[in-house]
Design a protein around this motif. Sequence first.
Motif, short mmCIF file in Angstrom:
data_model
loop_
_atom_site.label_atom_id
_atom_site.label_comp_id
_atom_site.label_asym_id
_atom_site.label_seq_id
_atom_site.Cartn_x
_atom_site.Cartn_y
_atom_site.Cartn_z
N ASP A 53 0.83 -1.21 0.00
CA ASP A 53 0.00 0.00 0.00
C ASP A 53 0.86 1.25 0.00
O ASP A 53 0.59 2.22 -0.72
CB ASP A 53 -0.91 0.00 1.23
N THR A 56 2.21 1.63 -3.42
CA THR A 56 1.18 2.07 -4.36
C THR A 56 0.87 3.55 -4.17
O THR A 56 0.76 4.32 -5.13
CB THR A 56 -0.11 1.26 -4.15
N ALA A 57 0.74 3.95 -2.90
CA ALA A 57 0.38 5.34 -2.63
C ALA A 57 1.51 6.29 -2.99
O ALA A 57 1.27 7.42 -3.43
CB ALA A 57 0.02 5.49 -1.15
N GLY A 58 2.75 5.80 -2.81
CA GLY A 58 3.87 6.72 -2.98
C GLY A 58 4.49 6.74 -4.36
O GLY A 58 5.26 7.63 -4.70
N THR A 59 4.16 5.76 -5.17
CA THR A 59 4.80 5.70 -6.48
C THR A 59 4.22 6.78 -7.40
O THR A 59 3.01 7.00 -7.44
CB THR A 59 4.58 4.31 -7.10
N THR A 60 5.10 7.45 -8.08
CA THR A 60 4.64 8.50 -8.99
C THR A 60 5.09 8.16 -10.40
O THR A 60 6.03 7.39 -10.60
CB THR A 60 5.23 9.87 -8.60
N PRO A 125 -8.35 -9.28 -10.79
CA PRO A 125 -7.71 -7.96 -10.73
C PRO A 125 -7.87 -7.35 -9.34
O PRO A 125 -8.94 -7.42 -8.74
CB PRO A 125 -8.47 -7.14 -11.78
N GLY A 126 -6.80 -6.75 -8.86
CA GLY A 126 -6.87 -6.09 -7.57
C GLY A 126 -6.57 -7.01 -6.41
O GLY A 126 -6.28 -6.55 -5.31
N GLN A 148 -1.32 -6.06 -8.76
CA GLN A 148 -1.21 -5.28 -10.00
C GLN A 148 -2.08 -4.03 -9.86
O GLN A 148 -3.20 -4.11 -9.38
CB GLN A 148 -1.69 -6.13 -11.16
N ALA A 149 -1.52 -2.90 -10.24
CA ALA A 149 -2.29 -1.65 -10.14
C ALA A 149 -2.12 -0.84 -11.43
O ALA A 149 -1.12 -0.99 -12.13
CB ALA A 149 -1.80 -0.83 -8.94
N LYS A 150 -3.15 -0.05 -11.69
CA LYS A 150 -3.03 0.89 -12.82
C LYS A 150 -2.90 2.28 -12.24
O LYS A 150 -3.76 2.72 -11.48
CB LYS A 150 -4.28 0.79 -13.69
N LEU A 151 -1.82 2.94 -12.56
CA LEU A 151 -1.58 4.25 -11.98
C LEU A 151 -2.03 5.33 -12.95
O LEU A 151 -1.95 5.15 -14.17
CB LEU A 151 -0.10 4.42 -11.66
N PRO A 152 -2.49 6.44 -12.41
CA PRO A 152 -2.87 7.54 -13.32
C PRO A 152 -1.63 8.03 -14.07
O PRO A 152 -0.55 8.11 -13.48
CB PRO A 152 -3.41 8.60 -12.36
#
Lengths: 461, 109
Positions: A53, A56-60, A125-126, A148-152
């Motif tokens: 988490d 995920t939250a910190g990745t840019t 997914p998720g 697996q995540a999709k980042l903006p």
Amino acid sequence: MPALGQPSLVRRLVILAAGWSLAVLLVTALVLALLFQQAAIRGFDQGLLELIDNLTAGTTIAEEGEVVAPALTDLRALRAFSGKYWQIAEPTPDGQLKVLVRSRSLWDSELKWPTDIVKRLNAEPGQPVSYNTAGPQTNERLRAMATQAKLPGRSAPVVFMAAEDRSPVDRDVRSFITATAIAFLLLGVGMIAAVVIQVRVGLNPLFALQREIASVRRGKAERVQAAYPSELAPLADELNALMAHNQEVVERQRTHVGNLAHALKTPLSVMLTEARQTGGPLAEVVEGQAEAMRQQVDHHLRRARAAARMQGSGERTSVADVLDELARTLERIFQDKGVEIDWDAPDDLYFQGERQDLLELAGNAMENAGKWCGHRIRVRAAPVSADRFRLTIEDDGPGLTPEQREAVVRRGARLDETAPGSGLGLSIVDELSRAYGGVLRLGEARLGGLSVEMDLPRAEA
Amino acid sequence: MKRLLVIAALLAAAPAAQAQPYPDYGRPSYGGRGDQDAARAAVRGGRQVPLQQVIATIAARTPGRQLNTTQGDAGGRPAYFVQWQTNDGRVIIFVVDAQSGAIISRQGG
């Protein structure tokens, strides 16, 4: 305790109860161990999820879609080979991963992944995918998690992976299993001991019943009398009824035999008397045959009586009492001869059988000794085993040669040769002692005369 | 891409010296001077809706969970930037008006 191989109630009950308890204990222990392991792994996974988490939250996503990892402050992921690792990757078209960013702790290695990881990630997914893998260090076992995540700002999905050394968890699980196993083993041993004691105590009345029946058979008791639990009481009642019935049968037999004896004896006496008075060849034949008949009748009646008594519920007779009585009677009878009778028998020695029979056995032998002795008779009764005793009657008379002894005993089996009054007493003794499963032995007395020995059934004191 | 950069600039947690594309979540704000103190003051003063309410609003529209939230400006008005992860793993940034609690825009997904 019954011999092995024989069916045993105690064993059956113990095996049933113990088997059931052990099965329950085993299943409980396994379930506990499983639950503990699941809880431990869940806690472990929680930590991995936390890390993911944070990632995920910190990745840019920088321009050009480049993935920029956060400066994670978890110090454990900074030390090389620290045991805590993370990695950011992206799926490749061939279903594998391409590593983009690695934690410093991985140093020069990568987190490994199962070959079907992309398939598993896309299946749900998720949902995180967990797997075990080897760490960068030798013998390091990791539990890893990937999501697996999709980042903006980035069209391609990103896979976040975190892994941690699982040996502390495994150690905890192992020590828990060990402790549980020991505890349950002790519990099991205690339970089996409790079951054994319970069964023994629970079946005590049964053993008590057996002991009581044995004492009835040995003639120490008339009936089974103790108060038994409701399950055994009917059995005890039935046993009592059976014994009463047996006794009744014996009594009836005895009455029957007595009646027969009386019925036959009178006509035989009449025949004998008449024949003696009449004289002549016919009378002699009749007399001889009638005498033979009378002896046959006596002989068979005695045997029947003794046999019937052997099977009846055992009575017991004090040997010392009988010898005392006989000695006094016989001393009176042979008063003019001045016979002295020494007898010796332990106070607690009992003959298993009827008083009448012992009187007849010892009486005949002693009377015989009285007839032949100079003036001394020695009578000794001594136990030879738990259920036999030996009665010895000696006199200081002329005794018998071995051939004569042979003849005397043989005559017991061939009564028709026996003339009345010549050693008939001993053949009666022989017969009766046989009926009691005993053996009559004639020998030389230390007093110089004949010694008569017989082994007879002994009742417990 | 241009729009992303704008939002990224808006997401900057503190008026940092050099403009960062994304706020640095990893660095804790020491001495209670972080955006959480401003948020608390504003919520207690009634100038902003509580974050809890914002999250409830988003959850009603898009099932998922909140990863992180920062506070900043959107078009001159105070706004929440809520980083949201849907149940199927997509990460979305919702820009929410802090005063009304209405969702202004979303990034990603």
